[in-house]
Design a protein around this motif. Structure first.
Motif, PDB file in Angstrom:
ATOM      1  N   ARG A 257       0.831  -1.207   0.000  1.00 54.18           N
ATOM      2  CA  ARG A 257       0.000   0.000   0.000  1.00 54.18           C
ATOM      3  C   ARG A 257       0.865   1.257   0.000  1.00 54.18           C
ATOM      4  O   ARG A 257       0.619   2.201  -0.757  1.00 54.18           O
ATOM      5  CB  ARG A 257      -0.951  -0.004   1.191  1.00 54.18           C
ATOM      6  CG  ARG A 257      -2.059  -1.035   1.087  1.00 54.18           C
ATOM      7  CD  ARG A 257      -3.136  -0.805   2.113  1.00 54.18           C
ATOM      8  NE  ARG A 257      -2.661  -1.043   3.471  1.00 54.18           N
ATOM      9  CZ  ARG A 257      -2.760  -2.202   4.111  1.00 54.18           C
ATOM     10  NH1 ARG A 257      -3.270  -3.256   3.478  1.00 54.18           N
ATOM     11  NH2 ARG A 257      -2.341  -2.353   5.346  1.00 54.18           N
ATOM     12  N   ALA A 260       2.324   1.598  -3.369  1.00 57.25           N
ATOM     13  CA  ALA A 260       1.321   1.966  -4.380  1.00 57.25           C
ATOM     14  C   ALA A 260       1.056   3.470  -4.328  1.00 57.25           C
ATOM     15  O   ALA A 260       1.044   4.160  -5.354  1.00 57.25           O
ATOM     16  CB  ALA A 260       0.038   1.179  -4.135  1.00 57.25           C
ATOM     17  N   LYS A 261       0.919   4.002  -3.126  1.00 61.16           N
ATOM     18  CA  LYS A 261       0.688   5.451  -2.988  1.00 61.16           C
ATOM     19  C   LYS A 261       1.909   6.213  -3.477  1.00 61.16           C
ATOM     20  O   LYS A 261       1.802   7.248  -4.134  1.00 61.16           O
ATOM     21  CB  LYS A 261       0.381   5.776  -1.535  1.00 61.16           C
ATOM     22  CG  LYS A 261      -1.001   5.345  -1.092  1.00 61.16           C
ATOM     23  CD  LYS A 261      -1.245   5.666   0.358  1.00 61.16           C
ATOM     24  CE  LYS A 261      -0.533   4.686   1.263  1.00 61.16           C
ATOM     25  NZ  LYS A 261      -0.740   4.967   2.700  1.00 61.16           N
ATOM     26  N   GLY A 263       3.984   5.241  -5.720  1.00 58.82           N
ATOM     27  CA  GLY A 263       3.988   5.187  -7.184  1.00 58.82           C
ATOM     28  C   GLY A 263       3.030   6.216  -7.761  1.00 58.82           C
ATOM     29  O   GLY A 263       3.358   6.926  -8.717  1.00 58.82           O
ATOM     30  N   GLU A 264       1.848   6.317  -7.129  1.00 56.11           N
ATOM     31  CA  GLU A 264       0.853   7.299  -7.589  1.00 56.11           C
ATOM     32  C   GLU A 264       1.376   8.715  -7.395  1.00 56.11           C
ATOM     33  O   GLU A 264       1.287   9.556  -8.279  1.00 56.11           O
ATOM     34  CB  GLU A 264      -0.459   7.110  -6.815  1.00 56.11           C
ATOM     35  CG  GLU A 264      -1.280   5.927  -7.270  1.00 56.11           C
ATOM     36  CD  GLU A 264      -1.646   6.042  -8.739  1.00 56.11           C
ATOM     37  OE1 GLU A 264      -1.200   5.188  -9.535  1.00 56.11           O
ATOM     38  OE2 GLU A 264      -2.290   7.035  -9.120  1.00 56.11           O
ATOM     39  N   THR A 270       4.658   0.816 -12.174  1.00 62.15           N
ATOM     40  CA  THR A 270       4.628  -0.331 -11.266  1.00 62.15           C
ATOM     41  C   THR A 270       5.856  -1.218 -11.442  1.00 62.15           C
ATOM     42  O   THR A 270       6.461  -1.660 -10.469  1.00 62.15           O
ATOM     43  CB  THR A 270       3.342  -1.137 -11.491  1.00 62.15           C
ATOM     44  OG1 THR A 270       2.257  -0.324 -11.050  1.00 62.15           O
ATOM     45  CG2 THR A 270       3.326  -2.430 -10.742  1.00 62.15           C
ATOM     46  N   ASP A 284      -1.695  -2.691  -9.634  1.00 60.47           N
ATOM     47  CA  ASP A 284      -2.311  -1.554 -10.336  1.00 60.47           C
ATOM     48  C   ASP A 284      -3.717  -1.295  -9.809  1.00 60.47           C
ATOM     49  O   ASP A 284      -4.135  -0.144  -9.645  1.00 60.47           O
ATOM     50  CB  ASP A 284      -2.325  -1.828 -11.851  1.00 60.47           C
ATOM     51  CG  ASP A 284      -0.936  -1.684 -12.448  1.00 60.47           C
ATOM     52  OD1 ASP A 284      -0.669  -2.286 -13.512  1.00 60.47           O
ATOM     53  OD2 ASP A 284      -0.102  -1.012 -11.804  1.00 60.47           O
ATOM     54  N   ARG A 287      -3.348   0.595  -6.684  1.00 64.06           N
ATOM     55  CA  ARG A 287      -3.035   2.012  -6.960  1.00 64.06           C
ATOM     56  C   ARG A 287      -4.314   2.772  -7.257  1.00 64.06           C
ATOM     57  O   ARG A 287      -4.558   3.867  -6.731  1.00 64.06           O
ATOM     58  CB  ARG A 287      -2.061   2.121  -8.135  1.00 64.06           C
ATOM     59  CG  ARG A 287      -0.647   1.683  -7.818  1.00 64.06           C
ATOM     60  CD  ARG A 287       0.248   1.720  -9.037  1.00 64.06           C
ATOM     61  NE  ARG A 287       0.508   3.104  -9.488  1.00 64.06           N
ATOM     62  CZ  ARG A 287       1.688   3.481 -10.019  1.00 64.06           C
ATOM     63  NH1 ARG A 287       2.665   2.590 -10.143  1.00 64.06           N
ATOM     64  NH2 ARG A 287       1.866   4.717 -10.451  1.00 64.06           N
ATOM     65  N   ARG A 291      -5.790   5.968  -5.137  1.00 67.40           N
ATOM     66  CA  ARG A 291      -5.615   7.273  -5.790  1.00 67.40           C
ATOM     67  C   ARG A 291      -6.549   8.350  -5.222  1.00 67.40           C
ATOM     68  O   ARG A 291      -6.111   9.452  -4.872  1.00 67.40           O
ATOM     69  CB  ARG A 291      -5.820   7.097  -7.277  1.00 67.40           C
ATOM     70  CG  ARG A 291      -5.874   8.315  -8.160  1.00 67.40           C
ATOM     71  CD  ARG A 291      -4.514   8.769  -8.620  1.00 67.40           C
ATOM     72  NE  ARG A 291      -4.196  10.047  -7.980  1.00 67.40           N
ATOM     73  CZ  ARG A 291      -2.995  10.596  -8.060  1.00 67.40           C
ATOM     74  NH1 ARG A 291      -2.008   9.952  -8.670  1.00 67.40           N
ATOM     75  NH2 ARG A 291      -2.767  11.776  -7.505  1.00 67.40           N
TER      76      ARG A 291
END
Ligand code: ZN
Length: 616
Positions: A257, A260-261, A263-264, A270, A284, A287, A291
């Motif tokens: 998590r 993922a944040k 990456g966003e 990814t 994905d 993500r 978002r």
């Protein structure tokens, strides 16, 4: 001094002669007794010199009865196999030092109270490396050095962090109407939280207080609360998997998590976040789910642990990440009781707020990382080794002092060294003491050691790891061929220490496992066993429940049980000394070619090895 006058001395000396001669002969078979006969051995010429003056022709040495020790094999008491190992008088002094003047708790107290948790690459770990080296020097060990095994890109120091629950008071009368900015007076602190966050992630800029909003479970629910999300702590629903009581899954899903944040937030693809190809689709989707929360400007996520423990681990790719590139989106893991408390206050209609102050210091390096090494050089085969070791690094969650994982194993290793030096042990082979680091991140220090010292591996008789907590060293799993030597080596410590709870004697049980070395316990010995070197993870026997402190906020000095650690340090000293004086090296086993069967480390996927490594 005249002869006549010396007659009594002579007698004494005469008396001494047979003993000195025996010692000289004994040293030919086992390690000399440093205190008395050492000089004899060294000074064989010396006693011989005196001997030449006074000694009659050499007489056949009278064999001093070796003390009869009891070994335990498969749980059964047996007379210790009669293999000439260490000098019984040195063993006696080692036992005396270990039983009556043991300092293991002083080392552990310093590590946990003066230094604290020791994450790989952190300032505290470096202090621990230096402190341990200074103690080894103080005790007279040789070749004391910091063995550099690599670098970390960024240093992560977790400062004092806090978390608390506040209830917002409803404003009464004119106050209510006034509206305006929230004031401290509006909040009542009702509970301190026990929590952790991933290592190598950014903290908060000072205390961050925000309303708790339960994480919506549908788009409709999201729409209903989205106006409250700015600055809010979003409470994720607790995921309690019946029967699952450890951290597995908690850490990696939290890491997913946070990544993922990240990456966003940074627009990183990814595939560049170290996500396995097979997991890209699921990642994905994660993500996409997260978002909207980033867009809403939440303070962070709060997730629940499985019980009253919180576990600490790291975000993936920690080693190559610069401080400025590390994740900034926060997720805090709180205990289940804290989660239940918050949830029921919300259910009661309270306006619940949380405040976290996460002081994470991050400095981009690189920073070198070290194992600390010290030797008692062998008198006859200095290039052959017995290794006594434990990892010095620990996880660093708030509240943890890195006590039973692995302050205990480090202190036991250090005390074994001090005891042997205090007892004047002069082993035939070198006894090497190693405090590994990078263990929690994948046996990094040990794996680098076996790489860099590959040419010395066939000269290592045995390598021992204490990394199972505060319990006693209660057994060893080994091949059938190793049983006699390990039984003989460990026997002197049996029945010398007792469990204060039930008065039972503490013993070392030798557990033969057939023709091949079983891989038990995911710790630094695994790097050696994978190379065909006899590597042992001590069975830890006792009343302590290891899981209580393992990577949790409870890993503090309070968990330590002194009598077990005194036994463990003395057991390590005795075992190392005996094996270092044994006629030969421990027998090896037939290792399979890499890729087949047990022990072929290259066979298992990276994730499994990391998960297993993280498991201790
Ligand atoms: Zn450990």
């Amino acid at each position: 001094m005249t002869l006549a006058a010396d007659s009594s001395l002579l007698r004494v000396r005469a008396l001494q002669l047979p003993v000195a001669l025996f010692a000289a002969v004994a040293s030919l078979t086992a390690c000399a007794d440093s205190r008395s006969s050492e000089s004899a051995v060294q000074g064989r010429s010396e006693p011989a010199a005196t001997a030449t003056a006074t000694a009659p022709a050499p007489v056949a040495p009278t064999k001093l009865a070796a003390p009869t020790w009891t070994a335990y094999i498969r749980g059964e008491p047996v007379p210790a196999p009669q293999i000439e190992m260490g000098d019984p008088r040195t063993i006696k002094r080692i036992l005396d030092e270990g039983v009556h003047r043991n300092q293991v708790m002083a080392h552990l107290t310093h590590l946990t109270q003066e230094i604290g948790p020791r994450l790989t690459g952190s300032t505290r770990l470096e202090r621990a490396n230096e402190w341990a080296a200074s103690k080894f020097r103080e005790w007279g060990l040789s070749n004391v050095h910091q063995d550099k095994w690599g670098e970390v890109t960024a240093r992560f120091d977790r400062g004092p962090s806090s978390g608390a629950v506040y209830l917002k008071r409803a404003r009464r009368g004119s106050e209510g109407e006034a509206g305006g900015a929230e004031r401290d007076a509006d909040f009542r602190k009702v509970r301190d939280l026990q929590f952790s966050t991933l290592a190598w992630t950014h903290g908060t800029e000072g205390p961050v207080r925000g309303r708790v909003v339960r994480m919506p479970e549908s788009t409709e629910e999201f729409e209903a609360v989205k106006d409250q999300l700015n600055g809010a702590w979003v409470l994720r629903k607790a995921v309690i998997t019946p029967g699952r009581t450890d951290m597995r899954g908690v850490g990696s899903s939290m890491s997913d998590r946070v990544l993922a944040k990240h990456g966003e937030r940074t627009g990183t693809a990814t595939k560049d976040l170290g996500v396995r190809e097979a997991d890209e689709d699921a990642f994905d989707a994660l993500r996409a789910e997260l978002r909207p929360y980033l867009d809403a400007g939440i303070a962070g996520f709060v997730s629940s642990s499985r019980d009253d423990r919180v576990w600490t681990t790291s975000v993936r790719r920690w080693r190559e990440t610069k401080a400025e590139d590390a994740p900034r989106d926060i997720e805090v893991s709180i205990t289940l009781p804290d989660y239940d408390y918050i949830n029921s206050r919300i259910a009661d209609g309270e306006d619940v707020h949380l405040e976290f102050d996460l002081r994470h210091e991050f400095v981009t390096g690189p920073f070198a990382v070290y194992n600390t090494v010290a030797d008692i050089p062998g008198t006859e085969r200095p290039d052959e080794f017995v290794i006594i070791s434990g990892h010095l690094d620990s996880w660093d969650g708030p509240g943890s002092q890195g006590c039973t994982d692995n302050g205990t194993g480090s202190s036991v290793t250090m005390e074994a060294a001090r005891i042997l030096m205090a007892a004047g042990a002069k082993p035939k082979r070198t006894i090497r003491f190693i405090l590994w680091t990078g263990e929690e991140q994948g046996l990094l220090g040990a794996r680098s050691y076996v790489e860099r010292y590959a040419s010395t591996l066939d000269k290592i008789s045995a390598m021992f790891v204490d990394d199972g907590g505060t319990n006693s060293q209660g057994g060893l799993s080994c091949t059938d061929a190793m049983v006699d030597m390990l039984a003989a080596a460990t026997a002197p410590v049996n029945d010398k220490f007792f469990d204060s709870a039930d008065g039972k004697p503490l013993r070392v049980n030798i557990r033969p496992s057939g023709t091949r070395m079983q891989q038990s316990g995911g710790s630094d010995h695994a790097a050696f066993v994978a190379r065909g070197v006899p590597g042992f993870f001590w069975d830890e026997i006792g009343r302590a429940e290891y899981g209580r402190g393992w990577h949790t906020q409870f890993d503090t000095l309070e968990l330590a049980i002194p009598e077990y650690l005194k036994q463990a340090s003395t057991c390590s000293a005795i075992t190392a000394y005996n094996l270092a004086c044994a006629p030969g090296l421990l027998p090896r086993w037939q290792t399979e070619p890499a890729g087949e069967g047990e022990g072929g480390e290259r066979r298992r996927p990276r994730r499994d090895r990391e998960a297993e490594a993280a498991s201790n």
